[in-house]
Every structure is written in C-alpha cells, then in structure tokens.
Scaffold this motif. Structure first.
Motif, PDB file in Angstrom:
ATOM      1  N   LEU A  32       1.044  -1.488  -0.188  1.00 31.90           N
ATOM      2  CA  LEU A  32       0.067  -0.061   0.003  1.00 31.90           C
ATOM      3  C   LEU A  32       0.815   1.218   0.165  1.00 31.90           C
ATOM      4  O   LEU A  32       0.733   2.053  -0.702  1.00 31.90           O
ATOM      5  N   VAL A  33       1.872   1.271   0.969  1.00 29.53           N
ATOM      6  CA  VAL A  33       2.847   2.634   1.002  1.00 29.53           C
ATOM      7  C   VAL A  33       3.541   2.786  -0.382  1.00 29.53           C
ATOM      8  O   VAL A  33       3.464   3.776  -0.780  1.00 29.53           O
ATOM      9  N   MET A  35       2.604   1.661  -3.468  1.00 25.82           N
ATOM     10  CA  MET A  35       1.594   2.444  -4.419  1.00 25.82           C
ATOM     11  C   MET A  35       1.187   3.495  -4.333  1.00 25.82           C
ATOM     12  O   MET A  35       1.142   4.387  -5.336  1.00 25.82           O
ATOM     13  N   TYR A  36       1.002   4.027  -3.116  1.00 27.87           N
ATOM     14  CA  TYR A  36       0.725   5.309  -2.854  1.00 27.87           C
ATOM     15  C   TYR A  36       2.025   6.298  -3.026  1.00 27.87           C
ATOM     16  O   TYR A  36       1.805   7.362  -3.884  1.00 27.87           O
ATOM     17  N   THR A  39       2.297   6.573  -7.055  1.00 31.83           N
ATOM     18  CA  THR A  39       1.384   7.653  -7.360  1.00 31.83           C
ATOM     19  C   THR A  39       1.483   8.995  -7.235  1.00 31.83           C
ATOM     20  O   THR A  39       1.554   9.625  -8.217  1.00 31.83           O
ATOM     21  N   LEU A  40       2.409   9.252  -6.271  1.00 32.86           N
ATOM     22  CA  LEU A  40       2.345  10.611  -5.992  1.00 32.86           C
ATOM     23  C   LEU A  40       3.564  10.882  -6.953  1.00 32.86           C
ATOM     24  O   LEU A  40       3.801  12.159  -7.397  1.00 32.86           O
ATOM     25  N   GLU A  43       1.993  11.571 -10.313  1.00 30.89           N
ATOM     26  CA  GLU A  43       1.360  12.950 -10.125  1.00 30.89           C
ATOM     27  C   GLU A  43       2.364  13.992 -10.489  1.00 30.89           C
ATOM     28  O   GLU A  43       2.153  15.007 -11.359  1.00 30.89           O
TER      29      GLU A  43
END
Length: 63
Positions: A32-33, A35-36, A39-40, A43
């Motif tokens: 999870l960490v 992937m986030y 994503t950051l 972006e």
C-alpha cells in the motif's frame, strides 16, 4: 518484500520500505505504501511535464 519492476525504485521509496522492514510491517502495508508513493511520483512528474509544456508555449508565443 521484493518488488519485481523493470524500472528502479526511487531512493526515497526504497528508504521508506527499509523503515517499514525495521518496524516489521506486513507485506500488504508495504505494498500500500509503495503504491501510494509511486502514485505521488507519477502525479508530480505529470504536473512538471504540463508546467514545462506551458512554459515552452509561452516562450514560443513571445517570439
């Protein structure tokens, strides 16, 4: 946890994952960490690309 990606892991993400190992986070938490954080980065890179294109267009219009 090993990530099988073709591109290298960003140094900050790698360090974060190492810290998660230290605190014995489970694999789902690490995933999870990761992937986030990825994503950051995507972006941010997209926003930088748009900004660069906008700046180039402004330069071309001013010529």
């Amino acid at each position: 946890m090993v990530f099988d990606t073709q591109k290298p892991i960003h140094p900050t993400i790698r360090k974060c994952l190492q810290h998660l190992d230290v605190i014995k986070a489970d694999d789902k938490t690490k995933q999870l960490v990761y992937m986030y954080m990825e994503t950051l980065l995507r972006e941010r890179d997209s926003e930088l690309a748009v900004q660069q294109i906008s700046e180039e267009e402004i330069q071309l219009q001013s010529q």
